[in-house]
Design an enzyme around this catalytic site. Structure first.
Site, mmCIF file in Angstrom:
data_model
loop_
_atom_site.group_PDB
_atom_site.id
_atom_site.type_symbol
_atom_site.label_atom_id
_atom_site.label_comp_id
_atom_site.label_asym_id
_atom_site.label_seq_id
_atom_site.Cartn_x
_atom_site.Cartn_y
_atom_site.Cartn_z
ATOM 1 N N HIS A 14 0.857 -1.195 0.000
ATOM 2 C CA HIS A 14 0.000 0.000 0.000
ATOM 3 C C HIS A 14 0.887 1.237 0.000
ATOM 4 C CE1 HIS A 14 -3.919 -1.941 1.755
ATOM 5 N NE2 HIS A 14 -3.471 -2.553 0.686
ATOM 6 N N TYR B 216 -8.986 5.528 7.239
ATOM 7 C CA TYR B 216 -9.081 5.956 8.637
ATOM 8 C C TYR B 216 -10.108 7.076 8.671
ATOM 9 C CZ TYR B 216 -4.795 3.445 10.010
ATOM 10 O OH TYR B 216 -3.857 2.486 10.290
ATOM 11 N N PRO C 128 -3.789 0.932 18.853
ATOM 12 C CA PRO C 128 -3.588 0.343 17.520
ATOM 13 C C PRO C 128 -3.661 1.329 16.357
ATOM 14 C CG PRO C 128 -5.792 -0.152 18.327
ATOM 15 C CD PRO C 128 -5.078 0.541 19.447
ATOM 16 N N LYS D 120 1.452 0.265 14.947
ATOM 17 C CA LYS D 120 2.864 0.226 15.329
ATOM 18 C C LYS D 120 3.275 -0.990 16.172
ATOM 19 C CE LYS D 120 4.828 3.721 13.440
ATOM 20 N NZ LYS D 120 4.421 3.159 12.140
ATOM 21 N N TYR E 211 3.986 6.820 9.821
ATOM 22 C CA TYR E 211 3.217 5.614 9.488
ATOM 23 C C TYR E 211 4.100 4.561 8.806
ATOM 24 C CZ TYR E 211 -1.008 2.941 8.491
ATOM 25 O OH TYR E 211 -1.971 1.969 8.467
#
Ligand code: DHB
Length: 400
Positions: free
Chosen positions: A83, A212, A303, A307, A395
């Site tokens: 991704h 998200y 979460p 990570k 990220y």
């Protein structure tokens, strides 16, 4: 009255005793074995129990490199999904954070279960000593130069394993961490007033990348597993009972939270539902005498930043060479350096996970002010190349 004498333990030795056969323990075992360092791994769970636990799904590029370059497996490259960005849903629209463009990196959708399967297969292929289903595990003599790991194996035989070093990779309820006197460790905690309701459902993917989503009803995350199986989460109260949630109620809640232009949430039968409680915690230092901690045994993160697994793998990526150096030189400084170096990344990940969580989740008592401020915070990230780059760096993972 007669008492049965407890059987004499089977006594043996190894260089490194590892408590916990999750990804951190098995990866450490693999890296040490590659360098000719003898080790034994024990876990009180069975192989099936670990394999069947549904866990997170995102690997940083560095985690993928560690799996592939260390010779565990390249299955992630064949079966995982790369991704190059994520979508942020807010205020009725979607905005993409383009990792490839912003930081020249990406992440991989590859569930933790598959990481575990690959690692366990590699240990088995290479003749590793991994004992699942043990009981009565304890560690002792941690400040001596021959610490001991005691356990009873799956056949009921008690063992006493003397080691040069012990490593606790036994998760957030670590018995190893609790063996460190409280006066010798600093425990930091943060609780959150919400949890995640996680589901698996039989449906096609709703989006090519993760979404998200911030909304006035709270956070939701749309993730994937396969072409026909999807993973989704939505913010809920920590005391939520999954029994009170029918498929229809779950879908209505998810639909209301990802109500954004350009996304049609595809529904299907829900095959698994669980509430995941979360908190941030760090144990410092990650060393006590001859005991070292890695992964969730030393730290947990909420979460939202994906990570947890990545930090565990990053820990052992630093720990394996530190153990090598210690065994070669006998210098304990190498062990302290592990803790110092690992904690720098741990605290960055704590900050990133707590920032993503507070930006995207609505506190239970949120006012209109709080909601509008969060929307503005998200806009100041996605409208700014600097802001988006900051998110993308965190990220995809900082360099080792
Ligand atoms: C998944 C879990 C996460 O915590 C996250 O941030 C992204 C994805 C998952 O299970 O797919």
């Amino acid at each position: 009255m007669t008492t049965t004498p407890s059987p004499e333990p089977h006594r043996s030795t190894t260089t490194v005793g590892i408590v916990g056969a999750g990804p951190a323990g098995l990866m450490l075992s693999h890296l040490l074995a590659r360098d000719g360092v003898d080790n034994v791994v024990v876990d009180n769970r069975s192989y099936a129990e670990i394999e069947q636990t549904v866990r997170a799904g995102i690997l940083e590029a560095g985690s993928v490199r560690l799996l592939v370059d260390s010779g565990v497996s390249d299955r992630v490259l064949r079966e995982g999904d790369e991704h190059a960005g994520i979508e942020i849903g807010f205020d009725g629209r979607l905005a993409r954070i383009d990792f490839a463009d912003l930081v020249g990196s990406s992440v991989w959708l590859y569930p933790q279960t598959d990481v575990f399967i690959d690692l366990a297969a590699a240990r088995s292929r290479d003749g590793g000593d991994v004992r699942f289903g043990v009981t009565d595990t304890s560690v002792d003599d941690l400040t001596s130069d021959r610490p001991v790991l005691r356990f009873t194996d799956a056949d009921g035989v008690p063992h006493e394993l003397r080691c040069d070093l012990l490593v606790g990779t036994d998760g957030s309820r670590s018995i190893c961490r609790r063996a460190i006197p409280e006066t010798q460790r600093q425990q930091s905690f943060r609780e959150y007033p919400f949890a995640w309701f996680g589901i698996l459902c039989e449906a096609p993917a709703s989006a090519p990348e993760l979404v998200y989503s911030h909304s006035d009803r709270g956070f939701a995350l749309i993730s994937q597993r396969t072409e026909t199986l999807q993973r989704m989460y939505f913010q809920c109260r920590p005391d939520t009972d999954v029994e009170n949630w029918s498929d229809d109620r779950i879908w209505a809640e998810l639909q209301s939270r990802v109500n954004v232009n350009g996304l049609e949430l595809r529904e299907g039968p829900i095959t698994s539902r669980t509430v995941l409680r979360f908190r941030s915690s760090v144990c410092e230092p990650m060393r006590y005498g001859r005991l070292l901690l890695a992964g969730d045994a030393a730290h947990t993160v909420p979460p939202t930043g994906a990570k947890g697994l990545n930090l565990a793998l990053a820990d052992v990526g630093v720990l394996a060479p530190a153990i090598r150096a210690f065994l070669a030189t006998g210098t304990e400084r190498e062990l302290d350096d592990y803790s110092v170096r690992a904690l720098q990344r741990v605290w960055k990940a704590q900050h990133f996970s707590s920032w993503m969580t507070s930006m995207l989740h609505l506190p239970p008592d949120a006012s209109v002010f709080d909601l509008r401020r969060q929307q503005a915070e998200i806009r100041s990230i996605i409208d700014s190349r600097a802001g988006s780059t900051y998110l993308a760096e965190g990220y995809t993972g900082w360099p080792a």
